[in-house]
Scaffold this active site. Structure first.
Site, mmCIF file in Angstrom:
data_model
loop_
_atom_site.group_PDB
_atom_site.id
_atom_site.type_symbol
_atom_site.label_atom_id
_atom_site.label_comp_id
_atom_site.label_asym_id
_atom_site.label_seq_id
_atom_site.Cartn_x
_atom_site.Cartn_y
_atom_site.Cartn_z
ATOM 1 N N SER A 154 0.734 -1.138 0.115
ATOM 2 C CA SER A 154 0.021 -0.018 -0.059
ATOM 3 C C SER A 154 0.743 1.274 -0.091
ATOM 4 O O SER A 154 0.219 2.351 0.131
ATOM 5 C CB SER A 154 -0.936 -0.028 1.228
ATOM 6 N N THR A 173 -2.055 3.260 3.266
ATOM 7 C CA THR A 173 -1.074 4.489 3.457
ATOM 8 C C THR A 173 -0.525 4.510 4.778
ATOM 9 O O THR A 173 -0.783 3.798 5.706
ATOM 10 C CB THR A 173 -2.129 5.581 3.490
ATOM 11 N N THR A 192 1.781 7.112 0.226
ATOM 12 C CA THR A 192 0.724 6.089 -0.191
ATOM 13 C C THR A 192 1.118 5.421 -1.702
ATOM 14 O O THR A 192 1.509 6.391 -2.346
ATOM 15 C CB THR A 192 -0.538 6.298 0.078
ATOM 16 N N ARG A 209 -5.043 9.454 -10.908
ATOM 17 C CA ARG A 209 -5.694 9.700 -9.789
ATOM 18 C C ARG A 209 -4.865 10.537 -8.494
ATOM 19 O O ARG A 209 -4.114 9.578 -8.296
ATOM 20 C CB ARG A 209 -6.700 8.601 -9.151
ATOM 21 N N THR A 212 -5.633 8.332 6.993
ATOM 22 C CA THR A 212 -5.731 6.953 6.035
ATOM 23 C C THR A 212 -7.227 6.390 5.702
ATOM 24 O O THR A 212 -8.057 6.912 6.377
ATOM 25 C CB THR A 212 -4.761 5.896 6.402
ATOM 26 N N GLY A 213 -7.373 5.891 4.424
ATOM 27 C CA GLY A 213 -8.881 5.616 4.195
ATOM 28 C C GLY A 213 -9.250 6.193 2.870
ATOM 29 O O GLY A 213 -8.300 6.717 1.841
#
Ligand code: ASP
Length: 349
Positions: free
Chosen positions: A81, A198, A216, A226, A249-250
């Protein structure tokens, strides 16, 4: 300032002079003007918090300390990740995002959609220090990194390539890619679709100075180009040296739309504890998400995960997650361990 938890106080039977007082479940004892050092990170960051604390103890600047910490994870081929070994975009190319923010100078730098460089956090720091911009993206970020002598490498490990290939082979039965041979693989691969990951790491040094980094490979199999929240100052990271630091994060899109880390720091400035500030920010994001039905489950709750991490100037820290079961890494100067994050919603078993 030496901070001792209420439990340790009771356990050790410590007696206090007039200088001690309770605050937010913690006992503060006035010391020689020295503040307690704290490093926190997302749950994949135990090695980072360990390293950063080691450097803080040696007197390093808190930004150098957290960057050295996350470099361990960026360079780890097993972490799919972040950095080297991160899952690629939909075309099989690894694109990295990172930001850094330095409290004492209120300065920041970031890179986005950077290819070929294992440690984007180091490039982000150079953006902060060696040019008059705050964010460089894509080819421009790569040229800047090259100019500073960074070595270009293939960041796609065999492990990440195989996961990507299985994803591609199971995408559609109407293209020219046959499905993977093994029956077992598709389900395993499905867990990587919409998968996030991340590392965010924040530090408070003994002078009360704050710094943070977020790095990340972003959303797995994203559209090329993106950019997530990690390199966006105010979303994936924010530091106000007078108040505190926060990172995330997320699901980056939800965070960008709500300037999440800036919001956490703003809540701390209003007097909320780091954990409360993280929870209140998540509540706000949930409220705003109601305008995007495709992001909601049938029960109206969000269909995504999001986590915030925060430290305030006093050395209090906390984390909150959209869903139960999340952890974060904390080095409080005595021990380095994962702690359970607060949460908004309990995950159904
Ligand atoms: N927040 C990152 C992004 O949206 C991903 C993650 O934290 O998992 O790019």
């Amino acid at each position: 300032m030496v901070k001792i938890s209420r439990r340790d106080f009771i356990k050790n039977g410590l007696t206090l002079g007039a200088a001690g007082f309770f605050l937010n479940n913690s006992l503060l004892v006035q010391g020689q003007g020295e503040k307690r050092m704290i490093v926190i990170a997302s749950s994949n960051g135990l090695k980072a918090t360990e390293k950063a604390m080691e450097l803080l103890r040696q007197g390093y600047d808190p930004l150098d300390a957290v960057i050295a910490g996350v470099n361990i994870v960026e360079e780890d081929p097993e972490d799919t990740s972040v950095g080297y070994g991160g899952l690629p975009n939909e075309e099989g190319e690894v694109e990295l995002d990172a930001s850094v923010m330095h409290g004492p100078t209120h300065n920041a730098g970031a890179v986005a959609a950077l290819k070929g460089i294992k440690t984007p956090s180091k490039v982000a720091k150079l953006v902060m220090e060696r040019c008059d911009h705050a964010l460089l993206v894509g080819e421009g970020a790569l040229k800047f990194a090259r100019a500073h002598g960074f070595k270009e490498e293939n960041l796609l490990t065999d492990k990440a390539r195989e996961i990507w290939l299985r994803w591609k082979e199971t995408l559609s039965d109407r293209d020219n890619w046959f499905p993977p041979k093994s029956e077992k693989l598709p389900a395993e691969v499905r867990s990587f679709v919409e998968s996030y990951g991340t590392i965010n790491c924040l530090a408070l040094d003994s002078h009360g100075n704050l710094a943070g980094v977020t790095t990340t490979s972003g959303l797995a199999f994203k559209l090329p180009g993106r950019v997530g929240d990690s390199p966006i100052i105010g979303a994936g990271l924010y530091v106000d040296n007078d108040v505190g630091a926060a990172g995330s994060t997320g699901r980056g899109e939800a965070n960008i739309l709500n300037c999440g880390s800036f919001q956490v720091v703003s809540f701390m400035a209003q007097g909320f504890s780091p954990e409360e500030a993280c929870l209140k920010t998540l509540e706000k994001i949930v409220q705003k998400t109601k305008f995007q039905p495709h992001l909601l489950q049938s029960d109206g709750l969000p269909r995504f995960g999001l986590n915030f991490y925060a430290i305030n100037k006093k050395g209090e820290f906390g984390s909150a997650s959209m869903w139960s079961g999340a952890y974060y890494a904390v080095h409080d100067g005595r021990e380095n361990k994962l702690r359970e994050a607060a949460y908004l919603f309990k995950r159904k078993k």
